[in-house]
Motif scaffolding. Structure first.
Motif, mmCIF file in Angstrom:
data_model
loop_
_atom_site.group_PDB
_atom_site.id
_atom_site.type_symbol
_atom_site.label_atom_id
_atom_site.label_comp_id
_atom_site.label_asym_id
_atom_site.label_seq_id
_atom_site.Cartn_x
_atom_site.Cartn_y
_atom_site.Cartn_z
ATOM 1 N N GLU A 61 3.692 6.074 5.608
ATOM 2 C CA GLU A 61 2.469 6.016 4.779
ATOM 3 C C GLU A 61 1.233 5.997 5.657
ATOM 4 O OE1 GLU A 61 1.867 3.644 0.758
ATOM 5 O OE2 GLU A 61 3.068 2.534 2.208
ATOM 6 N N ASP A 78 8.385 -1.148 -0.163
ATOM 7 C CA ASP A 78 7.026 -0.726 0.207
ATOM 8 C C ASP A 78 6.519 -1.564 1.381
ATOM 9 O OD1 ASP A 78 4.689 0.632 0.031
ATOM 10 O OD2 ASP A 78 4.063 -0.152 -1.919
ATOM 11 N N ASP A 79 5.584 -1.004 2.122
ATOM 12 C CA ASP A 79 4.876 -1.726 3.190
ATOM 13 C C ASP A 79 5.818 -2.430 4.159
ATOM 14 O OD1 ASP A 79 2.632 -0.921 1.810
ATOM 15 O OD2 ASP A 79 2.359 -2.843 0.784
#
Ligand code: C2E
Ligand code: CA
Ligand code: CA
Length: 677
Positions: free
Chosen positions: A636, A579-580
């Motif tokens: 995202e 993630d991220d």
């Protein structure tokens, strides 16, 4: 409850003080000295009285003899007759009623006009029968002799004799300690005359020998327990000192410990004279102390803490205190006139602290809680003050600077207070909220950029509180990460997703893969993979429908352990997403080494118009890199059409963002799946 018990224990310790031993020692030694003195005084009284009694007996016998001779002679003839039979040093003298000398026989002429009556200092003499002799009248021959015949005098003279005697001489016991002549009145029946004879009062060494021996024995008998008692008192004092040290000494710095700080600070703040001053409770922290120890060794680390302690000691003014709290954190209580003055002083202190080790790079930060002067009578008492809590407020102020460059001092304010109160509320209510099902599963769809169909979803939590309504995750996730509750929430979300997957199966809905956020706090669990399998299996959901999202920070730390866990998770059939990616400290190395299936580009890549072109290059190259490593790409935070078009061009696999949909409740998501799949 624990702190209350601790306080009680401390109180009991203080109550068990050494005072009873000291009082016992004083009473015992006092009574010993009293007993010895009483004995000496009584003995001396007895001694002197017995000597006077001898003189009295002589005087009475002489009186009788003279009375016998006076039947046929004058008093002068009778006296001269008797004088012949007296020893050499015993003279006789006849006076009139007014002590005027009428006749004297012998060598020594008395001077009754100048002389005083004998007065022997012996308080206990009244106890002896010899004292009650009204007919014996002794006259002093030497002005400064008999008055000093106190027991001290006898003791002094006997000690002198004792130490100065030559003991080879067998007769040392016969040596006189005291020898004085007195004129004693002879009781005669002849009216108008007074008759005196000269006699001596002698105390020999042997007379006091018994007394000296008895005193010595008494001193030994009573002295030994007195010395033992004294040693006991000394050891009790030393023991108490050691106990106080244990209670109040920091084992690392040797300075004050936290208990001392709490007590001393309370004492200072509660003193009525200090209630008019502003005080600062400071949380002083050395940044990256762990790294310092890692580079220089823990011994060097402890030596540094001692140095800091020493520096703080000389920096304190009177009426201020400090102590080490834990690791490289110190609590300070400073007196200050204003917020500005306090900040200035702390700034100077931090600069000086960085210089205490010339060859080492160090930095410090400080959080301050200001306690203003008491405004009213109630405040003046300050009895309810909780130093520990105020120190934690100072820590909270310091915590707000974490990660902010160039800021090292922060004063606690209302905003921080509100955050603290919120944190407290979250911690108070989280357990009940989990049990009551206040945490709701929301899903944010992931779309294919070309087909614009739903190809996945991310599970995101929402707290629907009956009191505060919908609470977004950033309001409680950081608190949960701090207190460890996040692991319980993550389990709850995994279960919710597993349940949903099995419901979709039953409902005949398309089962899109759903990713679940796994906080890095979970990585302390030895059996993480097994644990997640167990949760998913409890609803009979397939592992392939669940993706596990880990943030980059989880990839720091023990890489070998992480690798092991990821391998186990993959063996269980779960998909792993990073993630991220791109936020914070990106590590391309982790892309190389770790078995990652999906790369989620951080939404920051798509923010900021100024660097758009450069950003696009980075995104383009990252997608290329991930593809080459056989990873899927999720972008995202996509909010605009042109972003979707750009990502479609670059071959991005999935788009998650407000452009397509915001996170939504499960029912709404189900409708979307029916529509967009
Ligand atoms: P995240 O994992 O990076 O989740 C994505 C966040 O970006 C979500 O915020 C989502 O609502 C938001 N987002 C998605 N698309 C857009 C967009 O186009 N524009 C903007 N401005 N935002 C977008 P959310 O739901 O508030 O979650 C925040 C963070 O809270 C998450 O970041 C995640 O780190 C954490 N979190 C949420 N739910 C959970 C959970 O169940 N467990 C754990 N461990 N963390 C969670
Ligand atoms: Ca996420
Ligand atoms: Ca994310």
């Amino acid at each position: 409850m624990k702190t209350f018990m601790k306080k009680q224990k401390k109180k009991r310790f203080y109550k068990k003080s050494i005072w009873p031993s000291i009082v016992l020692f004083v009473i015992f030694t006092g009574s010993c000295v009293g007993m010895v003195l009483t004995f000496m005084v009584s003995f001396q009284g007895y001694l002197v009285d017995s000597k006077i009694s001898d003189i009295h007996v002589d005087a009475v016998s002489l009186g009788r003899l003279i009375d016998l001779h006076m039947k046929d002679k004058t008093i002068f003839e009778a006296a001269s007759f008797v004088e012949v039979y007296l020893e050499d040093d015993k003279d006789i003298c006849i006076t009139d009623e007014q002590h005027r000398i009428l006749q004297h026989f012998g060598k020594t002429v008395p001077d009754f006009e100048r002389e005083e009556h004998i007065s022997v200092f012996a308080p206990f003499r009244v106890m002896t029968p010899y004292h009650l002799m009204p007919d014996l009248d002794l006259q002093r021959t030497d002005r400064d002799s008999i008055l000093t015949l106190s027991f001290q005098e006898i003791l002094k003279r006997s000690l002198d004799a004792f130490f100065n005697s030559s003991y080879e001489d067998d007769r040392w016991m016969e040596k006189p300690l005291f020898h004085e002549y007195y004129w004693a009145e002879i009781p005669v029946s002849k009216q108008g005359y007074r008759l005196y004879y000269r006699d001596s009062l002698t105390i020999l060494q042997k007379n006091v020998f018994f007394m000296n021996m008895a005193v010595l024995a008494e001193l030994v008998l009573l002295g030994v327990p007195a010395v033992l008692l004294f040693l006991n008192v000394c050891s009790s004092i030393a023991m108490q000192k050691r106990m106080v040290n244990l209670l109040y000494q920091d084992p690392v710095t040797g300075g004050n410990n936290w208990s001392y700080f709490l007590e001393q600070s309370k004492k200072i703040l509660c003193h009525f004279r200090n209630t008019k001053y502003t005080y600062a409770i400071v949380s002083l922290h050395m940044i990256r102390y762990q790294d310092y120890c890692a580079c220089n060794g823990s011994r060097e680390g402890e030596a540094l803490l001692k140095k800091i302690d020493g520096f703080l000691q000389i920096s304190m003014d009177s009426g201020e205190t400090f102590a080490r709290f834990a690791k490289a954190d110190f609590g300070l209580l400073l007196r200050s006139s204003s917020k500005e003055q306090c900040e200035k002083r702390m700034k100077k202190m931090l600069v000086e602290l960085t210089g205490i080790k010339k060859d080492k790079m160090m930095s410090f930060s400080a959080g301050i809680y200001l306690l203003h002067p008491a405004a009213n009578r109630k405040e003046k008492k300050r009895r309810q003050i909780n130093i520990d809590q105020l120190y934690h407020f100072a820590c909270a102020a310091r915590g707000t600077m974490r990660g902010k460059d160039g800021e090292y001092i922060k004063v606690f304010d209302q905003q921080i207070l509100q955050e603290q109160l919120w944190k407290h509320k979250v911690e108070e209510t989280m357990e009940a909220a989990l049990l009551n099902g206040e945490f709701k599963l929301y899903l944010q769809p992931k779309y294919h950029p070309v087909t614009e169909k739903i190809v996945g979803a991310e599970a995101l939590v929402r707290w629907i509180s009956p009191e505060d309504g919908l609470i977004p995750p950033n309001r409680f996730i950081p608190v949960f990460e701090e207190n460890g509750f996040i692991t319980r929430l993550d389990d709850y979300m995994i279960l919710a997703v597993a349940k949903l997957q099995s419901e979709w199966k039953l409902m005949g809905l398309k089962q899109v893969p759903v990713s679940v956020n796994i906080s890095r706090v979970n990585f302390v669990k030895e059996d993480l993979a097994e644990h997640i399998c167990h949760l998913v299996d409890s609803y009979g959901a397939g592992h392939e429908g669940i993706e596990l999202e880990l943030t980059e920070s989880a990839f720091f730390g023990n890489k070998e352990r992480l690798m092991q866990i990821l391998k186990e998770l993959k063996m269980c059939g779960f998909c792993i997403a990073m993630d991220d990616f791109g936020a914070g400290y990106s590590s391309l190395n982790s892309l190389k080494d770790l078995p990652i299936d999906v790369l989620k580009l951080d939404m920051d890549f798509f923010r900021g118009e100024d660097e758009k072109q450069r950003g696009e290059i980075v995104v383009k190259e990252t997608i290329r890199l991930a593809k080459a490593l056989h990873m899927k790409i999720v972008a995202e935070g996509i909010e605009k059409k042109e972003q979707v078009e750009f990502l479609a061009e670059q071959g991005c696999d999935m788009i998650q963002g407000y452009y397509f949909a915001k996170p939504m409740p499960v029912e709404e998501f189900n409708e979307r799946v029916k529509r967009d799949c």
